[in-house]
Design a protein around this motif. Sequence first.
Motif, short mmCIF file in Angstrom:
data_model
loop_
_atom_site.label_atom_id
_atom_site.label_comp_id
_atom_site.label_asym_id
_atom_site.label_seq_id
_atom_site.Cartn_x
_atom_site.Cartn_y
_atom_site.Cartn_z
N ILE A 21 -4.88 3.75 20.86
CA ILE A 21 -5.31 3.99 22.24
C ILE A 21 -4.10 4.07 23.17
O ILE A 21 -4.02 4.96 24.03
CB ILE A 21 -6.29 2.89 22.68
CG1 ILE A 21 -7.63 3.07 21.96
CG2 ILE A 21 -6.49 2.90 24.18
CD1 ILE A 21 -8.64 1.98 22.22
N HIS A 22 -3.17 3.17 23.00
CA HIS A 22 -1.98 3.21 23.83
C HIS A 22 -1.22 4.52 23.67
O HIS A 22 -0.83 5.16 24.64
CB HIS A 22 -1.05 2.04 23.50
CG HIS A 22 -1.44 0.78 24.18
ND1 HIS A 22 -1.84 -0.35 23.49
CD2 HIS A 22 -1.51 0.46 25.49
CE1 HIS A 22 -2.15 -1.29 24.36
NE2 HIS A 22 -1.96 -0.84 25.57
N ARG A 23 -1.02 4.89 22.42
CA ARG A 23 -0.30 6.13 22.15
C ARG A 23 -1.03 7.31 22.76
O ARG A 23 -0.41 8.19 23.37
CB ARG A 23 -0.14 6.32 20.65
CG ARG A 23 1.28 6.15 20.16
CD ARG A 23 1.43 6.66 18.74
NE ARG A 23 0.67 5.83 17.80
CZ ARG A 23 1.14 4.70 17.28
NH1 ARG A 23 2.34 4.27 17.62
NH2 ARG A 23 0.42 3.99 16.43
N ALA A 24 -2.35 7.31 22.60
CA ALA A 24 -3.14 8.43 23.12
C ALA A 24 -2.97 8.56 24.62
O ALA A 24 -2.74 9.66 25.15
CB ALA A 24 -4.61 8.24 22.76
N LEU A 25 -3.06 7.44 25.33
CA LEU A 25 -2.95 7.50 26.79
C LEU A 25 -1.60 8.08 27.19
O LEU A 25 -1.52 8.95 28.06
CB LEU A 25 -3.12 6.11 27.40
CG LEU A 25 -2.88 6.09 28.92
CD1 LEU A 25 -3.86 7.00 29.63
CD2 LEU A 25 -2.98 4.69 29.48
N ILE A 26 -0.56 7.61 26.56
CA ILE A 26 0.77 8.08 26.95
C ILE A 26 0.94 9.57 26.68
O ILE A 26 1.43 10.31 27.54
CB ILE A 26 1.85 7.25 26.21
CG1 ILE A 26 1.87 5.85 26.82
CG2 ILE A 26 3.22 7.91 26.32
CD1 ILE A 26 2.92 4.96 26.29
N GLU A 27 0.47 10.01 25.52
CA GLU A 27 0.57 11.44 25.24
C GLU A 27 -0.22 12.25 26.26
O GLU A 27 0.23 13.30 26.73
CB GLU A 27 0.06 11.74 23.82
CG GLU A 27 1.05 11.34 22.73
CD GLU A 27 0.48 11.60 21.34
OE1 GLU A 27 -0.28 12.58 21.21
OE2 GLU A 27 0.78 10.82 20.41
N LEU A 28 -1.39 11.77 26.59
CA LEU A 28 -2.23 12.49 27.55
C LEU A 28 -1.60 12.48 28.94
O LEU A 28 -1.68 13.46 29.68
CB LEU A 28 -3.62 11.87 27.59
CG LEU A 28 -4.47 12.18 26.36
CD1 LEU A 28 -5.66 11.24 26.27
CD2 LEU A 28 -4.93 13.62 26.40
N MET A 29 -0.97 11.37 29.31
CA MET A 29 -0.31 11.31 30.61
C MET A 29 0.82 12.32 30.68
O MET A 29 1.04 12.95 31.72
CB MET A 29 0.25 9.91 30.87
CG MET A 29 -0.82 8.92 31.27
SD MET A 29 -0.11 7.28 31.55
CE MET A 29 0.85 7.57 33.03
N ILE A 30 1.53 12.46 29.58
CA ILE A 30 2.61 13.45 29.55
C ILE A 30 2.04 14.84 29.73
O ILE A 30 2.60 15.68 30.42
CB ILE A 30 3.39 13.34 28.22
CG1 ILE A 30 4.18 12.02 28.21
CG2 ILE A 30 4.33 14.52 28.04
CD1 ILE A 30 4.82 11.70 26.89
#
Lengths: 205, 205
Positions: A21-30
């Motif tokens: 979930i953390h990784r997903a959020l960061i990728e999506l924020m980028i």
Amino acid sequence: MITREHDPRTDRRVRRTRDAIHRALIELMIEKGYEAVTVADIITKADVGRSTFYTHFTDKREVLYASIDDLAGFLRAGSQVKGGRRLFGFSRMMFEHAHEQQELLRALLGRGGGAIVYERIRLVLADLVRDDLVPRVGPGATVPLDLVVDGVVGAYMALLSRWLDEREPHTPHEMDVAFRRLVIPGVVSGLGITAPEGAAGAEPR
Amino acid sequence: MITREHDPRTDRRVRRTRDAIHRALIELMIEKGYEAVTVADIITKADVGRSTFYTHFTDKREVLYASIDDLAGFLRAGSQVKGGRRLFGFSRMMFEHAHEQQELLRALLGRGGGAIVYERIRLVLADLVRDDLVPRVGPGATVPLDLVVDGVVGAYMALLSRWLDEREPHTPHEMDVAFRRLVIPGVVSGLGITAPEGAAGAEPR
DNA sequence: TCCATTCATGAACATAGTGTCCAGCAACTC
DNA sequence: GAGTTGCTGGACACTATGTTCATGAATGGA
């Protein structure tokens, strides 16, 4: 490099999902900036069920906070080790870190970052700046410490966000020098600082 | 005082509804901050139908922009008249205006203001600061003008927002003096300014 | 290896907000 | 007074949030 803690005592499944979930959020924020990311986006990219998400986090915000706290911890730790006695020791380190982690930092602090991130980071920096300044305040201070802290942090955050958004036309070192030249004279005179070690505009290579 | 234009050529009904909507948004922002306000809130307080709202505005944002543009216009106009040749002439005027219109400005620029407002105002201030600085840049400048502008505006916005959020523990005059003392020394040396008229920390009463 | 415990799942549901459309009525301008 | 323009409210489609629960699978300690 900022990494999430991996407490081996917690269930492996928990670790896996939280990490995803953390990784997903960061990728999506980028990709599209914090505000535009939805919970549906996150669970799709992280490949977890909707209910799973909500058993771990109450919010989009809560996921974000963990990432920010990682960055905050990095800043705190680094400024004590590397910063040393140098005034505003965090500055150079932060610019360099932002350079290495461009996309992440741009997602967090650039235009698409959202006010929440900005505010949390601002608070961390304000603490660092205050700790730097308190022991150096002289008797001839003419500007209240609080205002100095706010002004310095404001200037720093502005330089940093703009630098990230403009895709870094300057080097981290140039940014650090610019920040110091711009801010330190006023701080020194405003707070009546007498022996500003490391306060000069220039610095060792 | 910032007021909306009243073009007598437009239908009276149009004027009434647009005004009501603007007023409603501002009151609601003062109550709970921009992000928390919904279109339903606005039309309830403005006492207009939902479809009416959408024939005049596409967005919550669009309503907001008009208010910001009013403030921006006030700033531009005032800084040319009152500011004169004084460096950062907008500063004192803005602090005083913010003092008189506390609630509105706090709603716009305080924590609850939202990033959109912040960004628009930042751009206006950046223009003013740039116009102030360009003619004074000397040959010995060591910091790029863009960075100076960003830093100065960042510091100013930080001081202003914090001042508004803290319910103004200082006077507008004190804030203005603090800003100048903090920022002008670095700007003068960084840009190689030789004859900084009105650039001193102190100022005429 | 076994098994009680803990976790993940997905589908259904309630809630809330956004933005569009339209036909009928009211207010305005000239 | 007549024609134009704006307001209305209710219905509708859509997107997103957050909760609940029965089922099955993964886990880690014995």
